[in-house]
Structure formats: C-alpha cells, structure tokens
Scaffold this motif. Structure first.
Motif, mmCIF file in Angstrom:
data_model
loop_
_atom_site.group_PDB
_atom_site.id
_atom_site.type_symbol
_atom_site.label_atom_id
_atom_site.label_comp_id
_atom_site.label_asym_id
_atom_site.label_seq_id
_atom_site.Cartn_x
_atom_site.Cartn_y
_atom_site.Cartn_z
ATOM 1 N N TRP A 204 0.819 -1.223 0.000
ATOM 2 C CA TRP A 204 0.000 0.000 0.000
ATOM 3 C C TRP A 204 0.850 1.269 0.000
ATOM 4 C CZ3 TRP A 204 -3.481 -1.346 4.849
ATOM 5 C CH2 TRP A 204 -4.301 -2.435 4.522
ATOM 6 N N VAL A 205 2.143 1.131 0.316
ATOM 7 C CA VAL A 205 2.959 2.338 0.556
ATOM 8 C C VAL A 205 3.504 2.877 -0.763
ATOM 9 C CG1 VAL A 205 4.971 3.272 1.769
ATOM 10 C CG2 VAL A 205 3.563 1.510 2.859
ATOM 11 N N LYS A 206 3.134 4.130 -1.074
ATOM 12 C CA LYS A 206 3.546 4.748 -2.355
ATOM 13 C C LYS A 206 4.932 5.394 -2.208
ATOM 14 C CE LYS A 206 -0.928 4.937 -4.154
ATOM 15 N NZ LYS A 206 -1.278 3.682 -3.488
ATOM 16 N N PRO A 207 5.700 5.481 -3.328
ATOM 17 C CA PRO A 207 7.001 6.163 -3.267
ATOM 18 C C PRO A 207 6.830 7.586 -2.727
ATOM 19 C CG PRO A 207 6.686 5.130 -5.415
ATOM 20 C CD PRO A 207 5.379 4.988 -4.680
ATOM 21 N N GLY A 208 7.780 8.014 -1.915
ATOM 22 C CA GLY A 208 7.770 9.392 -1.427
ATOM 23 C C GLY A 208 6.962 9.615 -0.158
ATOM 24 N N THR A 209 6.278 8.560 0.307
ATOM 25 C CA THR A 209 5.450 8.712 1.526
ATOM 26 C C THR A 209 6.353 8.844 2.755
ATOM 27 O OG1 THR A 209 3.830 7.234 0.523
ATOM 28 C CG2 THR A 209 3.604 7.617 2.896
ATOM 29 N N HIS A 210 5.930 9.674 3.698
ATOM 30 C CA HIS A 210 6.575 9.678 5.016
ATOM 31 C C HIS A 210 5.606 9.072 6.020
ATOM 32 C CE1 HIS A 210 8.639 10.586 8.628
ATOM 33 N NE2 HIS A 210 7.623 11.311 9.082
ATOM 34 N N ILE A 211 6.103 8.119 6.825
ATOM 35 C CA ILE A 211 5.256 7.461 7.830
ATOM 36 C C ILE A 211 5.797 7.740 9.224
ATOM 37 C CG2 ILE A 211 4.367 5.239 8.678
ATOM 38 C CD1 ILE A 211 4.767 4.091 5.869
ATOM 39 N N ASN A 212 4.936 8.239 10.107
ATOM 40 C CA ASN A 212 5.274 8.321 11.530
ATOM 41 C C ASN A 212 4.654 7.109 12.205
ATOM 42 O OD1 ASN A 212 6.609 10.935 11.625
ATOM 43 N ND2 ASN A 212 4.603 11.785 11.122
ATOM 44 N N ALA A 213 5.495 6.163 12.652
ATOM 45 C CA ALA A 213 5.001 4.948 13.311
ATOM 46 C C ALA A 213 5.051 5.201 14.819
ATOM 47 C CB ALA A 213 5.868 3.755 12.913
ATOM 48 N N ASN A 230 12.425 -2.221 5.279
ATOM 49 C CA ASN A 230 13.579 -2.603 4.464
ATOM 50 C C ASN A 230 13.771 -1.749 3.227
ATOM 51 O OD1 ASN A 230 14.984 -4.697 5.874
ATOM 52 N ND2 ASN A 230 13.106 -5.891 5.685
ATOM 53 N N ARG A 231 12.669 -1.117 2.756
ATOM 54 C CA ARG A 231 12.868 -0.260 1.579
ATOM 55 C C ARG A 231 12.864 1.226 1.962
ATOM 56 N NH1 ARG A 231 6.729 -0.192 -0.671
ATOM 57 N NH2 ARG A 231 7.042 1.847 -1.599
ATOM 58 N N ALA A 232 12.795 1.513 3.279
ATOM 59 C CA ALA A 232 12.660 2.914 3.704
ATOM 60 C C ALA A 232 13.944 3.451 4.337
ATOM 61 C CB ALA A 232 11.529 3.024 4.721
ATOM 62 N N ARG A 233 14.014 4.774 4.447
ATOM 63 C CA ARG A 233 15.028 5.427 5.272
ATOM 64 C C ARG A 233 14.409 5.530 6.672
ATOM 65 N NH1 ARG A 233 18.864 10.419 3.452
ATOM 66 N NH2 ARG A 233 19.906 8.718 2.406
ATOM 67 N N VAL A 234 14.962 4.750 7.617
ATOM 68 C CA VAL A 234 14.339 4.643 8.949
ATOM 69 C C VAL A 234 15.065 5.541 9.952
ATOM 70 C CG1 VAL A 234 13.790 3.081 10.872
ATOM 71 C CG2 VAL A 234 13.547 2.289 8.508
ATOM 72 N N THR A 284 10.146 7.341 3.812
ATOM 73 C CA THR A 284 10.804 7.585 5.094
ATOM 74 C C THR A 284 9.880 7.116 6.216
ATOM 75 O OG1 THR A 284 9.991 9.866 4.999
ATOM 76 C CG2 THR A 284 12.290 9.511 4.376
ATOM 77 N N VAL A 285 10.500 6.553 7.273
ATOM 78 C CA VAL A 285 9.725 6.098 8.437
ATOM 79 C C VAL A 285 10.363 6.686 9.685
ATOM 80 C CG1 VAL A 285 9.076 4.103 9.866
ATOM 81 C CG2 VAL A 285 8.972 3.921 7.373
ATOM 82 N N PHE A 286 9.546 7.317 10.518
ATOM 83 C CA PHE A 286 10.025 7.762 11.827
ATOM 84 C C PHE A 286 9.429 6.831 12.878
ATOM 85 C CE2 PHE A 286 9.141 10.465 15.670
ATOM 86 C CZ PHE A 286 10.447 10.416 16.153
#
Ligand SMILES: NC(=O)c1ccc[n+]([C@@H]2O[C@H](COP(=O)([O-])OP(=O)(O)OC[C@H]3O[C@@H](n4cnc5c(N)ncnc54)[C@H](O)[C@@H]3O)[C@@H](O)[C@H]2O)c1
Length: 320
Positions: A204-213, A230-234, A284-286
């Motif tokens: 479901w995650v599109k390129p360029g999305t930023h996620i705050n977990a 694994n595919r994100a900048r964490v 990106t994931v925070f």
C-alpha cells in the motif's frame, strides 16, 4: 517556596501546540549535541500492570514522568494509563511542580511526529492519513496542521464509529473516513493504534510517503509490515528505546531488520549532523517511542507559563 500542583484541567489551558513543537524540537537538538540527558526508562512490574520511570534533563530543566499501564483498569472505571510529572529545580533540587502527564504526553507525542514530518516528508505535502482515530489521532491532526497546509485528511479505524466521530469532531478540516489502504495514499501517514500485528501492508505504501510509526511503544507492538522498513530510510527517536520497544522491536527480534539499518536519530537530523529526506521518491519512516526529554521540555513550558499567570494551586510540600 512552594510546589505547584497542576491538574489535567489546568494543563488543558496551558498547552499550545506550536509552542510545544518549538521546545520539543530544541530538546532533540540538545540531546543530539550532548546538552540533554536521558537515562534508560526503568520498568517495574506489579501483579496487574507495570510502572515506568522516565527521567530526563534539558538545559535549565529536570524532571521525571512516572506512568503506569494497567490494562484491566476499565473494570475499575479508571484509565489504563495515568501519569504524573515531577518537575524540579536543577540548581537546588527543589520540587517546583507536580503535574498531570496525560495532556503533556498527548501534545509532545504529536509535536514530535510533526517535527519528524517537517524534516522527512516532502516539503509540499498536503495530505495526511491517520490509522487509528483515538486520542493521538486528534493530536496528530492538530500538530500537522500547525506545520503543513492540509487539503485532505483520511482516517481509518478498526471501529468505524470512532472514525465517524473523528470526522464530526473536525468540521474545519476536509476529513474523510476511508479504508486503511486509501488512507495510505497520503503524503504523510501516522499510525496510531495499539496493534500487535501489522495493520499497514507494504504493497500500500507509495514512493515518497513519510510514515510516523507511533503506536508501537512497548515490546511486542507492531503496525507496519517489515518489508516497509527494508525499503525505507528509517529514523528513530532513540536507538536503544526503538530496538527494545519501538516499531522496529519485533522485526529486530525476528531478524527481519538490523539495528545497523537505522539511518539516524531525529536529533541528529534536527541538529544538521545527518541529512533527512534524500529525494522525492524515498519512503521515510520515523519510529517514535516517546522520550523523557520531550516531557521535561513541555513541562518546563507549562511550569513557566503557570508561574507567570498565577492563580494555580500550590502547597508547601516539603516544609522548607
Ligand atoms: N510513541 C509515543 O510516544 C506514544 C505516546 C502515546 C501513545 N502511544 C501509543 O499510541 C497508540 C494510540 O494511543 P491513543 O492514546 O490514541 O489510544 P486510543 O485508545 O485513544 O486510540 C487507539 C485507536 O486505535 C484503534 N485501533 C485499535 N486497533 C486497530 C487496528 N488494528 N487498526 C485500526 N485501528 C485500530 C482503536 O479503535 C482506537 O480508536 C497506543 O498504542 C499508545 O500506546 C505512543
């Protein structure tokens, strides 16, 4: 000398989202540059729940949050989580204030996510997806609206009535109740559930999305399929806390994500020691676990405002 006693009612009138964002951002910078201190959280287990002690110091302020988690409390008519912040004078140790921690926690958590979004999301971000429609979702909408111009907000909750109530609560925003997958089609996504199994699928995650977990703040909690990491900048708030209790805790335990894959801490990015988003395509994931320095920075703001305004309950606690 006296000690201020600030109730949850008092706090509601003292907290301002933009101000909290300002002091929390500074606390991350101070932590990354060695000017703030934060020993590890201490956990104390009791029969029906647990307690956590979270001490922290930022320049000019020191304090500790003392917070419980008692999952069966609804049978007693009490909240699962309650907390107080003890706020002291760093020079003399005098107890300056004892304050309710619920609102401070709600504000500082949402403020931290908005700071992460400011550094990691695409600057032109205009849509926000919220997974979970509880207290934190309310605060995350307000914190992001303080930084971004939001054209569209999509909210999903496993309880449709919670999502509908959320929509009604914010007539001033363009909020729609959607599926989780639709909510993921947003520039910024915040996951705000107590889930112990992933609620967000990697596909479901599109390129360029930023996620705050944000929801995973204890061992065993998890909201994102590990493939996303694994595919994100964490980016994490604190490496040790994230590995122990954050979004990455389960993937690290299961060997699906390595500590060495963490790109940076939020403080390093705020302080300019590491770059944030590299391009418009990277996900990106925070990973937010909640830090004591955030609580102390917000407590200082509240304490100083309360002293200036006056009229709050105070006691001669220690008889000095
Ligand atoms: N990282 C931090 O600093 C921090 C701070 C505070 C709270 N939290 C965590 O954030 C989470 C949310 O806190 P809150 O105060 O908003 O709780 P809340 O109980 O007010 O709201 C949680 C919402 O999530 C919904 N939900 C539960 N499971 C779901 C699922 N699988 N899919 C979609 N929705 C689901 C519930 O129906 C509820 O509306 C909790 O896990 C809490 O521990 C983290």
């Amino acid at each position: 000398m006296d000690t201020l006693l600030l109730t949850s009612n008092d706090l509601a009138g003292l907290l301002d989202m933009k101000e909290v964002i300002g002091v929390v951002e500074q606390s991350f910078k101070d932590y990354a540059t060695g000017k703030a201190q934060m020993p590890s959280k201490v956990y104390l287990r009791v029969e029906k729940g647990d307690f956590r002690a979270m001490p922290g110091a930022v320049p000019g302020a020191v304090g500790m949050k003392w917070v419980n988690v008692h999952p069966l409390n609804r049978n007693l008519g009490l909240p699962t989580v309650m907390g107080i912040i003890l706020y002291s004078d760093p020079h003399s140790g005098y107890p300056l204030a004892i304050m309710d921690a619920a609102d401070i926690t709600a504000y500082r958590t949402a403020a931290t996510s908005a700071i992460a979004s400011k550094y990691l999301a695409r600057p032109e971000s205009r849509s926000l997806g919220l997974i979970g429609a509880g207290r934190q979702a309310h605060m995350h909408l307000l914190s992001h609206a303080a930084i971004f111009t939001l054209d569209a907000v999509k909210v999903y909750d496993v309880r449709p009535e919670a999502a509908e109530a959320f929509v009604r609560h914010f007539p001033q925003f363009n909020v729609k109740s959607t599926s989780a997958e639709e909510a993921l089609a947003s520039d910024i996504v915040c996951t705000l559930t107590p889930a112990t199994a992933p609620v967000v699928k990697a596909s479901w995650v599109k390129p360029g999305t930023h996620i705050n977990a944000v929801g995973a703040d204890a061992p065993g909690k998890e909201e994102l399929e590990p493939g996303i990491l694994n595919r994100a900048r964490v980016v994490v708030d604190d490496v040790a806390q994230a590995c122990h209790a954050g979004e990455i805790n389960m993937p690290v335990r299961q060997g699906l994500f390595r500590k060495e894959q963490i790109w940076a801490s939020l403080g390093e990015i705020v302080a300019g020691a590491r770059p944030g988003r590299p391009d418009a395509q990277t996900v990106t994931v925070f990973d937010s676990t909640g830090l004591a320095i955030e609580d102390v920075a917000a407590a200082r703001l509240v304490y100083e405002k309360a002293r200036k305004r006056g009229g709050y309950l105070s006691v001669d606690l220690i008889g000095a």
